[in-house]
Design a protein around this motif. Structure first.
Motif, PDB file in Angstrom:
ATOM      1  N   UNK A  25       0.845  -1.188   0.000  1.00 43.47           N
ATOM      2  CA  UNK A  25       0.000   0.000   0.000  1.00 43.47           C
ATOM      3  C   UNK A  25       0.882   1.240   0.000  1.00 43.47           C
ATOM      4  N   UNK A  26       0.564   2.165  -0.872  1.00 46.59           N
ATOM      5  CA  UNK A  26       1.213   3.474  -0.891  1.00 46.59           C
ATOM      6  C   UNK A  26       0.115   4.517  -0.895  1.00 46.59           C
ATOM      7  N   UNK A  27      -0.112   5.147   0.243  1.00 44.05           N
ATOM      8  CA  UNK A  27      -1.150   6.168   0.359  1.00 44.05           C
ATOM      9  C   UNK A  27      -0.679   7.491  -0.205  1.00 44.05           C
ATOM     10  N   UNK A  54      -6.300  10.020   9.723  1.00 40.02           N
ATOM     11  CA  UNK A  54      -7.231   8.981  10.126  1.00 40.02           C
ATOM     12  C   UNK A  54      -7.358   7.908   9.048  1.00 40.02           C
ATOM     13  N   UNK A  55      -7.423   8.345   7.780  1.00 33.72           N
ATOM     14  CA  UNK A  55      -7.514   7.374   6.687  1.00 33.72           C
ATOM     15  C   UNK A  55      -6.243   6.530   6.601  1.00 33.72           C
ATOM     16  N   UNK A  56      -5.083   7.166   6.738  1.00 29.51           N
ATOM     17  CA  UNK A  56      -3.831   6.416   6.719  1.00 29.51           C
ATOM     18  C   UNK A  56      -3.767   5.423   7.878  1.00 29.51           C
ATOM     19  N   UNK A  57      -4.265   5.809   9.034  1.00 31.10           N
ATOM     20  CA  UNK A  57      -4.298   4.911  10.197  1.00 31.10           C
ATOM     21  C   UNK A  57      -5.151   3.677   9.896  1.00 31.10           C
ATOM     22  N   UNK A  80      -4.028  -0.308   9.493  1.00 26.29           N
ATOM     23  CA  UNK A  80      -4.652  -1.403  10.236  1.00 26.29           C
ATOM     24  C   UNK A  80      -5.194  -2.475   9.288  1.00 26.29           C
ATOM     25  N   UNK A  81      -5.858  -2.076   8.212  1.00 29.76           N
ATOM     26  CA  UNK A  81      -6.433  -3.017   7.262  1.00 29.76           C
ATOM     27  C   UNK A  81      -5.353  -3.863   6.599  1.00 29.76           C
ATOM     28  N   UNK A  82      -4.313  -3.230   6.072  1.00 29.21           N
ATOM     29  CA  UNK A  82      -3.274  -3.970   5.369  1.00 29.21           C
ATOM     30  C   UNK A  82      -2.448  -4.834   6.323  1.00 29.21           C
ATOM     31  N   UNK A  83      -2.250  -4.360   7.542  1.00 28.33           N
ATOM     32  CA  UNK A  83      -1.554  -5.185   8.533  1.00 28.33           C
ATOM     33  C   UNK A  83      -2.379  -6.422   8.860  1.00 28.33           C
ATOM     34  N   UNK A  84      -3.684  -6.267   8.999  1.00 27.93           N
ATOM     35  CA  UNK A  84      -4.560  -7.409   9.280  1.00 27.93           C
ATOM     36  C   UNK A  84      -4.558  -8.412   8.128  1.00 27.93           C
ATOM     37  N   UNK A 129       3.161   2.189   3.237  1.00 28.70           N
ATOM     38  CA  UNK A 129       3.708   3.543   3.343  1.00 28.70           C
ATOM     39  C   UNK A 129       2.645   4.548   2.959  1.00 28.70           C
ATOM     40  N   UNK A 130       2.894   5.803   3.297  1.00 30.17           N
ATOM     41  CA  UNK A 130       2.063   6.881   2.786  1.00 30.17           C
ATOM     42  C   UNK A 130       2.948   8.061   2.434  1.00 30.17           C
ATOM     43  N   UNK A 131       2.422   8.956   1.676  1.00 27.95           N
ATOM     44  CA  UNK A 131       3.210  10.051   1.133  1.00 27.95           C
ATOM     45  C   UNK A 131       3.784  10.948   2.208  1.00 27.95           C
TER      46      UNK A 131
END
Length: 189
Positions: free
Chosen positions: A157-159, A166-169, A173-177, A184-186
């Motif tokens: 995932x690359x946000x 909040x969306x990145x959080x 959580x979703x991708x870790x699950x 990562x995110x920008x």
């Protein structure tokens, strides 16, 4: 128009003979500029938002008239930007009001040459099916030594900058699950 009317309407003349010798107030205003009104004056409502372009989080005021965004300006109450926006942030009205903005889910099949419209439910099912298949194909339960891994390297995932904290959080959580470890995110790059 007579010469006298022209001279009296000239801002420099009003500045020299009036009570505003520095030209900072009424002397600098013309009849045209005095008749102008701010674009935000006729707005029905104003909502506070955050600029979607980078991770700085500059505050914005979004002005709405008749259910349509009519102006986006910097929010002077924002402790981050104090009412200022960069050129991209200042042009963010175009992000939501542009006629070129896509309003439908578009899909181009592998090796296809044409785009087709899909309904949202079909597109979401296609994405879910592909994520599940990639996870199943690349799942690593243990390593060669028998140590527990429970991960996949087939999903990442690359946000982008349009995602807030909040969306990145929630994405983290979703991708870790799901077992992904490349998340990562920008804001972190």
């Amino acid at each position: 128009m007579g010469v006298r009317t022209w001279i009296e309407g000239w801002p420099v003349y009003r500045q020299l003979v009036g009570t505003d010798p520095l030209g900072l107030g009424a002397a600098a205003k013309s009849a045209r500029s005095m008749a102008l009104t701010p674009r935000t004056e006729t707005a029905d409502s104003m909502a506070r938002s955050v600029c979607p372009y980078c991770a700085v989080g500059c505050g914005q005021r979004v002005y709405v008239t008749d259910g349509r965004v009519t102006q986006i300006e910097g929010d002077p109450d924002s402790p981050i930007s104090r009412g200022r926006l960069c050129p991209k942030g200042a042009a963010s009205k175009n992000l939501v009001t542009s006629e070129l903005r896509q309003q439908k889910v578009r899909y181009r099949r592998p090796y296809g040459t044409q785009w087709e419209d899909l309904d949202l439910a079909t597109a979401m099912d296609m994405i879910a099916d592909r994520i599940i298949a990639a996870r199943d194909e690349t799942w690593e339960e243990t390593d060669e030594a028998g140590y527990l891994l429970r991960r996949t390297l087939g999903i990442a995932s690359l946000g982008g900058a349009t995602l807030d904290n909040e969306e990145n959080y929630l994405i983290k959580k979703l991708f870790t699950a799901m077992g992904a470890i490349q998340i990562e995110n920008q804001a972190r790059i």
